[in-house]
Design an enzyme around this catalytic site. Structure first.
Site, short mmCIF file in Angstrom:
data_model
loop_
_atom_site.label_atom_id
_atom_site.label_comp_id
_atom_site.label_asym_id
_atom_site.label_seq_id
_atom_site.Cartn_x
_atom_site.Cartn_y
_atom_site.Cartn_z
N VAL A 20 9.00 9.91 5.66
CA VAL A 20 8.76 9.14 4.45
C VAL A 20 8.01 10.01 3.44
CG1 VAL A 20 7.58 7.12 3.51
CG2 VAL A 20 8.76 6.96 5.72
N LYS A 73 13.88 15.70 10.74
CA LYS A 73 13.55 14.36 11.24
C LYS A 73 13.25 13.53 9.99
CE LYS A 73 10.04 12.44 14.36
NZ LYS A 73 8.85 12.76 15.16
N VAL A 74 13.54 12.26 10.04
CA VAL A 74 13.28 11.43 8.85
C VAL A 74 11.78 11.39 8.58
CG1 VAL A 74 13.39 9.10 7.89
CG2 VAL A 74 15.32 10.01 9.22
N CYS A 77 -4.66 12.85 13.22
CA CYS A 77 -5.23 11.52 12.97
C CYS A 77 -5.04 10.66 14.21
CB CYS A 77 -4.62 10.88 11.74
SG CYS A 77 -3.00 10.21 12.01
N ARG A 104 -8.54 -0.78 4.56
CA ARG A 104 -7.68 0.26 3.99
C ARG A 104 -6.32 -0.30 3.62
NH1 ARG A 104 -8.19 6.02 6.81
NH2 ARG A 104 -6.94 6.38 4.96
N ARG A 121 0.89 14.55 13.45
CA ARG A 121 1.39 14.40 12.08
C ARG A 121 1.39 15.70 11.26
NH1 ARG A 121 -0.99 9.00 9.58
NH2 ARG A 121 0.94 9.01 8.38
N VAL A 162 2.85 18.77 8.71
CA VAL A 162 3.43 18.72 7.36
C VAL A 162 4.49 19.80 7.18
CG1 VAL A 162 1.44 17.62 6.24
CG2 VAL A 162 1.52 20.12 6.42
N ASP A 163 4.99 20.34 8.31
CA ASP A 163 5.92 21.47 8.25
C ASP A 163 7.19 21.18 7.45
OD1 ASP A 163 6.43 19.64 10.27
OD2 ASP A 163 7.16 21.11 11.72
N ARG A 195 -4.45 10.86 4.58
CA ARG A 195 -3.36 11.83 4.72
C ARG A 195 -2.43 11.86 3.52
NH1 ARG A 195 -1.89 14.29 9.11
NH2 ARG A 195 0.20 14.41 8.22
N LYS A 245 0.84 -1.21 0.00
CA LYS A 245 0.00 0.00 0.00
C LYS A 245 0.87 1.26 0.00
CE LYS A 245 -1.72 1.55 4.06
NZ LYS A 245 -1.40 2.95 4.41
N ASN A 246 1.87 1.28 0.87
CA ASN A 246 2.64 2.51 1.05
C ASN A 246 3.65 2.77 -0.07
OD1 ASN A 246 1.12 3.02 3.24
ND2 ASN A 246 2.69 2.52 4.77
N ASP A 305 4.91 0.61 11.80
CA ASP A 305 3.69 -0.03 11.29
C ASP A 305 3.58 -1.50 11.71
OD1 ASP A 305 3.03 2.36 10.15
OD2 ASP A 305 3.56 1.80 8.11
C1 EPZ Z 1 4.35 7.00 6.25
O1 EPZ Z 1 3.59 8.04 6.80
C2 EPZ Z 1 3.43 5.81 6.15
N1 EPZ Z 1 2.29 6.14 5.31
C3 EPZ Z 1 2.94 5.42 7.54
O2 EPZ Z 1 2.16 4.25 7.42
C4 EPZ Z 1 4.16 5.10 8.41
O3 EPZ Z 1 3.71 4.81 9.72
C5 EPZ Z 1 5.11 6.29 8.43
O4 EPZ Z 1 5.47 6.66 7.07
C6 EPZ Z 1 6.40 6.03 9.19
O5 EPZ Z 1 7.04 4.92 8.65
C7 EPZ Z 1 2.40 5.97 3.99
O6 EPZ Z 1 3.44 5.61 3.45
C8 EPZ Z 1 1.17 6.23 3.18
P1 EPZ Z 1 6.42 10.34 8.26
P2 EPZ Z 1 4.15 9.55 6.78
O7 EPZ Z 1 6.33 11.63 7.54
O8 EPZ Z 1 5.00 9.72 5.59
C9 EPZ Z 1 6.85 13.69 11.64
C10 EPZ Z 1 0.23 2.91 7.82
O9 EPZ Z 1 -0.29 2.37 8.82
N2 EPZ Z 1 6.70 14.73 10.59
O10 EPZ Z 1 7.56 9.45 7.97
O11 EPZ Z 1 3.00 10.45 6.96
C11 EPZ Z 1 5.59 12.85 11.84
O12 EPZ Z 1 4.64 13.51 12.63
C12 EPZ Z 1 0.78 4.32 7.86
O13 EPZ Z 1 0.31 2.36 6.71
C13 EPZ Z 1 6.76 16.04 10.95
O14 EPZ Z 1 6.93 16.39 12.13
O15 EPZ Z 1 5.06 9.54 8.09
C14 EPZ Z 1 6.15 11.61 12.46
O16 EPZ Z 1 6.38 11.82 13.83
C15 EPZ Z 1 0.42 5.10 9.05
N3 EPZ Z 1 6.62 16.99 9.96
C16 EPZ Z 1 7.50 11.46 11.76
O17 EPZ Z 1 7.81 12.75 11.22
C17 EPZ Z 1 6.46 16.66 8.66
O18 EPZ Z 1 6.35 17.55 7.82
C18 EPZ Z 1 7.53 10.44 10.63
O19 EPZ Z 1 6.38 10.63 9.82
C19 EPZ Z 1 6.39 15.30 8.31
C20 EPZ Z 1 6.52 14.35 9.30
#
Ligand code: EPZ
Length: 429
Positions: free
Chosen positions: A174, A171-172, A126, A408, A131, A133-134, A102, A22-23, A316
């Site tokens: 995805v 921060k890392v 959520c 989903r 979460r 998007v900054d 999202r 999915k991801n 996940d």
């Molecule tokens: C992806 O979400 C996945 N979703 C998530 O899977 C997964 O849990 C997550 O990566 C972490 O591996 C998809 O691929 C569709 P992030 P994503 O940006 O990209 C913070 C599932 O169950 N952050 O890597 O939205 C954020 O809050 C889902 O399939 C900021 O602060 O996650 C988190 O603490 C749920 N600012 C961390 O970074 C930002 O602008 C990592 O989030 C972006 C992120």
């Protein structure tokens, strides 16, 4: 509303075909916005999130067609879908669509790169955390985007097109890495991303973009270099196997006992998880067909994990691992470092007889000899499936409410498990 009913106690034996991830599918579908040519995705999973994104992309003008019908090949679901964004008819992604999923926020990078503007609703919070998007917005600013936030919408503009730049993710992320890869591919000049996500889904996207004519090196490492090109063409790519689905079924077998071949599973996608399962006494063999998981069904050893970006233990799979540890032979510590609120499954597992306490971001799980079936409720996709795993090994009947979360992200869950001997069915209504 549909529910899942499980009578626990059966061992799992047989073959489970692993679906496309999915991801990986979601960002690849969004990449179709970058070209007026056809992007063909093979191994697209049949999931509610995929259907939803098809609708969202349709709103921007993306047509899609399925190669033949949804078909079963060799026991596996298989779909090849063509996405065609010949003309972008709308650069706005409205709240009612973005709020449902999202990842649809990620269209911002592709729309900007192709059209020089995008208006995308902020996704909001959520079930697993705030979460924000900054970092996504800061990254786009580093490529020369002007960003204004008004009335819950991000209005992004790059009137003269995007310009290559440098960006270091604080921060890392995805999603942030996906968006920047797509945007920078069509920017003028070179972009370097530091502290980028290394997840296999990032590599899948970068490979797809390169096939479309992009010039990306270093995907899968924290430093990615993108030399922008003026246009992208169509391409064809296969979606990688779903590593979260692989890990979930491996943990289900570790919990119930049995012998299951996870067909099409690639061990390199989840080495950290397989290593820890091996340490706990689960038998794992890898061959050309996939990964074979065997366990006698006795309590497994406890284990401590901390969720980390790839190649660490994935967030996940945290809920599923907790489900598994509820019946381990001792105490485990599970620390969530990615999301601040991803422990909503704890109280539901407790309803099944688990002994779990929380200390900040760490769950302390004392294994018990037996879980007992109960009615439970899930708050997100991975939490729901952890309850399925626990229910499969619990005595008696477990009813899981809010099944739509499972739809989903898990293709044909009941079918895959019942084919291996589980007593699991969907109750409609
Ligand atoms: C992806 O979400 C996945 N979703 C998530 O899977 C997964 O849990 C997550 O990566 C972490 O591996 C998809 O691929 C569709 P992030 P994503 O940006 O990209 C913070 C599932 O169950 N952050 O890597 O939205 C954020 O809050 C889902 O399939 C900021 O602060 O996650 C988190 O603490 C749920 N600012 C961390 O970074 C930002 O602008 C990592 O989030 C972006 C992120």
């Amino acid at each position: 509303m549909d529910r899942i009913k499980i009578i626990g106690g059966n061992k799992l034996n047989g073959i489970i075909p692993i679906s496309g991830a999915k991801n990986a599918a979601l960002p690849l579908m969004i990449a179709s916005l970058l070209t007026d040519d056809i992007l063909t995705l093979e191994n697209l999973p049949h999931l509610v999130d995929v259907e939803l994104l098809i609708r969202i992309l349709g709103n921007h003008g993306v047509d899609y067609s399925v190669n033949g019908r949804r078909e079963r090949q060799d026991g596996n679901y298989f779909r090849t879908v063509h996405f065609h964004a010949r003309h972008i008819v709308n650069t706005t992604a409205p709240y009612d669509l973005v709020a449902k999923m999202r990842a649809s926020f990620w269209v911002i990078g592709s729309l900007l790169a192709r059209m020089g503007e995008a208006e995308v609703s902020l996704p909001g919070g959520c079930a697993i955390g705030t979460r924000p998007v900054d970092f996504i917005l800061d990254g786009l600013r580093a490529l020369g985007t002007e960003i204004n936030i008004e009335n819950g919408y991000v209005r992004a503009k790059a009137s003269k097109g995007l310009l290559g730049g440098q960006y270091t993710f604080p921060k890392v992320t995805v999603g942030g890495t996906h968006v920047m890869l797509m945007a920078a591919s069509l920017a003028r000049g070179d972009t370097v991303l530091h502290n980028a996500a290394c997840e296999p889904e990032i590599v899948n996207l970068a490979e797809c973009l390169n096939r479309m004519g992009a010039n990306i090196t270093g995907a899968g490492t924290p430093k990615i270099h993108i030399s922008g090109v003026s246009s992208l063409s169509g391409a064809r790519i296969k979606i990688i196997p779903d590593r979260i689905e692989i890990g979930t079924y491996a943990m289900a077998v570790a919990m119930t006992g049995g012998d299951v071949m996870l067909k099409g599973a690639d061990p390199q996608l989840l080495d950290s998880v397989l290593q820890i399962l091996r340490q706990m006494g689960v038998n794992i063999a890898e061959n050309a067909d996939g990964i074979r998981i065997q366990h006698d069904g006795n309590a497994i050893e406890p284990g401590d994990i901390e969720t980390r970006p790839f190649p660490g233990f994935p967030t996940d799979l945290q809920a599923q691992f907790m489900g598994l540890m509820t019946r381990a032979n001792g105490t485990s510590h599970i620390t969530e470092t990615i999301f601040e609120n991803r422990f909503m499954h704890v109280q539901e597992l407790v309803r099944l007889g688990a002994r779990i306490s929380l200390s900040g971001q760490t769950a302390i799980v004392e294994g018990v000899a037996r879980l007992q079936g109960a009615q439970v409720m899930a708050t997100d996709l991975r939490a729901s499936v952890s309850l399925v795993i626990a229910g499969l090994s619990a005595g008696g009947e477990t009813i899981i409410n809010r099944v739509y979360h499972l739809d989903r992200g898990f293709e044909c869950l009941e079918e895959k498990l019942s084919n291996c001997g589980a007593d699991i069915k969907r109750v409609h209504g």
